[in-house]
Write a protein that holds these residues in place. Structure first.
Motif, PDB file in Angstrom:
ATOM      1  N   MET A   1       0.851  -1.189   0.000  1.00 45.32           N
ATOM      2  CA  MET A   1       0.000   0.000   0.000  1.00 45.32           C
ATOM      3  C   MET A   1       0.888   1.241   0.000  1.00 45.32           C
ATOM      4  SD  MET A   1      -2.999   0.812   2.647  1.00 45.32           S
ATOM      5  CE  MET A   1      -3.221   2.474   3.169  1.00 45.32           C
ATOM      6  N   SER A   2       0.476   2.238  -0.717  1.00 42.70           N
ATOM      7  CA  SER A   2       1.264   3.459  -0.780  1.00 42.70           C
ATOM      8  C   SER A   2       1.181   4.201   0.536  1.00 42.70           C
ATOM      9  CB  SER A   2       0.746   4.346  -1.912  1.00 42.70           C
ATOM     10  OG  SER A   2      -0.567   4.741  -1.635  1.00 42.70           O
ATOM     11  N   LYS A   3       2.151   5.082   0.740  1.00 41.26           N
ATOM     12  CA  LYS A   3       2.179   5.868   1.968  1.00 41.26           C
ATOM     13  C   LYS A   3       0.886   6.670   2.060  1.00 41.26           C
ATOM     14  CE  LYS A   3       5.075   8.616   4.769  1.00 41.26           C
ATOM     15  NZ  LYS A   3       6.279   8.322   5.433  1.00 41.26           N
ATOM     16  N   GLN A   4       0.292   6.658   3.206  1.00 40.11           N
ATOM     17  CA  GLN A   4      -1.025   7.231   3.363  1.00 40.11           C
ATOM     18  C   GLN A   4      -1.008   8.397   4.333  1.00 40.11           C
ATOM     19  OE1 GLN A   4      -4.040   4.550   3.869  1.00 40.11           O
ATOM     20  NE2 GLN A   4      -5.198   5.830   5.188  1.00 40.11           N
ATOM     21  N   ASN A   5      -1.898   9.322   4.123  1.00 35.78           N
ATOM     22  CA  ASN A   5      -2.037  10.444   5.040  1.00 35.78           C
ATOM     23  C   ASN A   5      -2.644   9.972   6.352  1.00 35.78           C
ATOM     24  OD1 ASN A   5      -1.119  12.222   3.082  1.00 35.78           O
ATOM     25  ND2 ASN A   5      -3.173  12.636   2.318  1.00 35.78           N
ATOM     26  N   ALA A   6      -2.333  10.710   7.414  1.00 39.19           N
ATOM     27  CA  ALA A   6      -2.907  10.396   8.723  1.00 39.19           C
ATOM     28  C   ALA A   6      -4.415  10.587   8.673  1.00 39.19           C
ATOM     29  CB  ALA A   6      -2.289  11.308   9.770  1.00 39.19           C
ATOM     30  N   LEU A   7      -5.112   9.759   9.419  1.00 40.11           N
ATOM     31  CA  LEU A   7      -6.559   9.911   9.545  1.00 40.11           C
ATOM     32  C   LEU A   7      -6.844  10.927  10.644  1.00 40.11           C
ATOM     33  CD1 LEU A   7      -7.654   6.147   9.570  1.00 40.11           C
ATOM     34  CD2 LEU A   7      -7.591   7.704   7.613  1.00 40.11           C
ATOM     35  N   LEU A  15     -14.267   4.734  11.231  1.00 39.73           N
ATOM     36  CA  LEU A  15     -13.831   3.449  10.668  1.00 39.73           C
ATOM     37  C   LEU A  15     -13.881   2.338  11.713  1.00 39.73           C
ATOM     38  CD1 LEU A  15     -10.867   4.526   8.356  1.00 39.73           C
ATOM     39  CD2 LEU A  15     -13.126   3.712   7.652  1.00 39.73           C
ATOM     40  N   LEU A  16     -13.449   2.642  12.939  1.00 38.75           N
ATOM     41  CA  LEU A  16     -13.545   1.634  14.007  1.00 38.75           C
ATOM     42  C   LEU A  16     -14.996   1.209  14.229  1.00 38.75           C
ATOM     43  CD1 LEU A  16     -11.159   2.709  16.928  1.00 38.75           C
ATOM     44  CD2 LEU A  16     -10.989   0.671  15.493  1.00 38.75           C
ATOM     45  N   SER A  79      -7.208  -1.636   5.947  1.00 40.82           N
ATOM     46  CA  SER A  79      -5.793  -1.371   5.715  1.00 40.82           C
ATOM     47  C   SER A  79      -5.434   0.040   6.200  1.00 40.82           C
ATOM     48  CB  SER A  79      -5.476  -1.528   4.226  1.00 40.82           C
ATOM     49  OG  SER A  79      -4.141  -1.243   3.970  1.00 40.82           O
ATOM     50  N   ALA A  80      -6.280   1.018   5.900  1.00 44.88           N
ATOM     51  CA  ALA A  80      -6.052   2.397   6.352  1.00 44.88           C
ATOM     52  C   ALA A  80      -6.079   2.469   7.877  1.00 44.88           C
ATOM     53  CB  ALA A  80      -7.101   3.330   5.762  1.00 44.88           C
ATOM     54  N   LEU A  81      -7.003   1.744   8.490  1.00 42.73           N
ATOM     55  CA  LEU A  81      -7.117   1.719   9.952  1.00 42.73           C
ATOM     56  C   LEU A  81      -5.872   1.091  10.576  1.00 42.73           C
ATOM     57  CD1 LEU A  81      -9.220   2.602  12.021  1.00 42.73           C
ATOM     58  CD2 LEU A  81     -10.299   0.376  11.781  1.00 42.73           C
ATOM     59  N   ASN A  82      -5.394   0.000   9.997  1.00 44.06           N
ATOM     60  CA  ASN A  82      -4.177  -0.644  10.504  1.00 44.06           C
ATOM     61  C   ASN A  82      -2.947   0.246  10.333  1.00 44.06           C
ATOM     62  OD1 ASN A  82      -4.992  -3.162  11.650  1.00 44.06           O
ATOM     63  ND2 ASN A  82      -5.478  -3.867   9.602  1.00 44.06           N
ATOM     64  N   SER A  83      -2.870   0.950   9.208  1.00 44.62           N
ATOM     65  CA  SER A  83      -1.756   1.883   8.989  1.00 44.62           C
ATOM     66  C   SER A  83      -1.788   3.002  10.018  1.00 44.62           C
ATOM     67  CB  SER A  83      -1.828   2.484   7.583  1.00 44.62           C
ATOM     68  OG  SER A  83      -1.589   1.503   6.615  1.00 44.62           O
ATOM     69  N   ARG A  87       0.950   4.030  12.889  1.00 49.44           N
ATOM     70  CA  ARG A  87       1.460   5.395  12.996  1.00 49.44           C
ATOM     71  C   ARG A  87       1.280   5.928  14.423  1.00 49.44           C
ATOM     72  NH1 ARG A  87       0.170  10.674  12.953  1.00 49.44           N
ATOM     73  NH2 ARG A  87      -2.043  10.260  13.210  1.00 49.44           N
ATOM     74  N   LEU A  88       0.124   5.670  15.016  1.00 49.82           N
ATOM     75  CA  LEU A  88      -0.141   6.141  16.377  1.00 49.82           C
ATOM     76  C   LEU A  88       0.772   5.457  17.393  1.00 49.82           C
ATOM     77  CD1 LEU A  88      -4.037   6.297  16.231  1.00 49.82           C
ATOM     78  CD2 LEU A  88      -2.452   8.237  16.313  1.00 49.82           C
ATOM     79  N   ARG A  89       1.025   4.171  17.201  1.00 49.68           N
ATOM     80  CA  ARG A  89       1.958   3.463  18.091  1.00 49.68           C
ATOM     81  C   ARG A  89       3.354   4.085  18.032  1.00 49.68           C
ATOM     82  NH1 ARG A  89      -0.366  -2.229  16.414  1.00 49.68           N
ATOM     83  NH2 ARG A  89      -1.754  -2.602  18.166  1.00 49.68           N
ATOM     84  N   GLU A  90       3.781   4.448  16.809  1.00 49.28           N
ATOM     85  CA  GLU A  90       5.083   5.089  16.657  1.00 49.28           C
ATOM     86  C   GLU A  90       5.116   6.437  17.373  1.00 49.28           C
ATOM     87  OE1 GLU A  90       7.908   7.009  13.191  1.00 49.28           O
ATOM     88  OE2 GLU A  90       6.430   5.514  12.598  1.00 49.28           O
ATOM     89  N   LEU A  91       4.042   7.208  17.260  1.00 48.70           N
ATOM     90  CA  LEU A  91       3.960   8.494  17.960  1.00 48.70           C
ATOM     91  C   LEU A  91       4.113   8.310  19.464  1.00 48.70           C
ATOM     92  CD1 LEU A  91       0.953  10.280  16.199  1.00 48.70           C
ATOM     93  CD2 LEU A  91       3.338  10.969  16.122  1.00 48.70           C
ATOM     94  N   VAL A  92       3.382   7.347  20.009  1.00 49.59           N
ATOM     95  CA  VAL A  92       3.438   7.099  21.449  1.00 49.59           C
ATOM     96  C   VAL A  92       4.826   6.617  21.853  1.00 49.59           C
ATOM     97  CG1 VAL A  92       2.547   5.627  23.304  1.00 49.59           C
ATOM     98  CG2 VAL A  92       0.966   6.682  21.683  1.00 49.59           C
TER      99      VAL A  92
END
Length: 101
Positions: A1-7, A15-16, A79-83, A87-92
């Motif tokens: 999947m291509s790099k995606q913008n933050a939700l 989405l959840l 896929s967007a939700l998992n990405s 990303r959020l895990r990396e931020l934390v």
């Protein structure tokens, strides 16, 4: 999947919520419940987001009851939700490392 913008946070929770079929009012109520009333999505914001998510292929209309308009997440949406979760895990992780906490 291509790099995606933050939700955005509301889109993340929409989405959840749509991991199970749900109509608009149900989504608004579920987001309030998931966030302990911290995030409240108005009807205009919700339906704008729904239209965007439909056009991106992240959600689809769910046809179970013709009298209700329900939506469900698609594989692209998952896929967007998992990405976003990654990303959020990396931020934390980075915040904890830098702040020591």
């Amino acid at each position: 999947m291509s790099k995606q913008n933050a939700l955005t946070e509301p889109v993340y929770y929409i989405l959840l919520s749509l991991l199970m079929p749900m109509h608009g009012y149900g989504i608004m109520q579920n987001v309030k419940k998931l966030t302990n009333d911290r995030v409240n999505i108005g009807a205009g914001t919700l339906y704008g987001a729904i239209n965007t998510l439909l056009s991106k292929g992240f959600i689809a209309e769910y046809k179970s009851d013709p009298s209700k308009k329900e939506y469900i997440i698609t594989e692209d949406g998952r896929s967007a939700l998992n990405s976003e979760l990654k990303r959020l895990r990396e931020l934390v992780k980075n915040g904890e490392e830098i702040l020591g906490g």
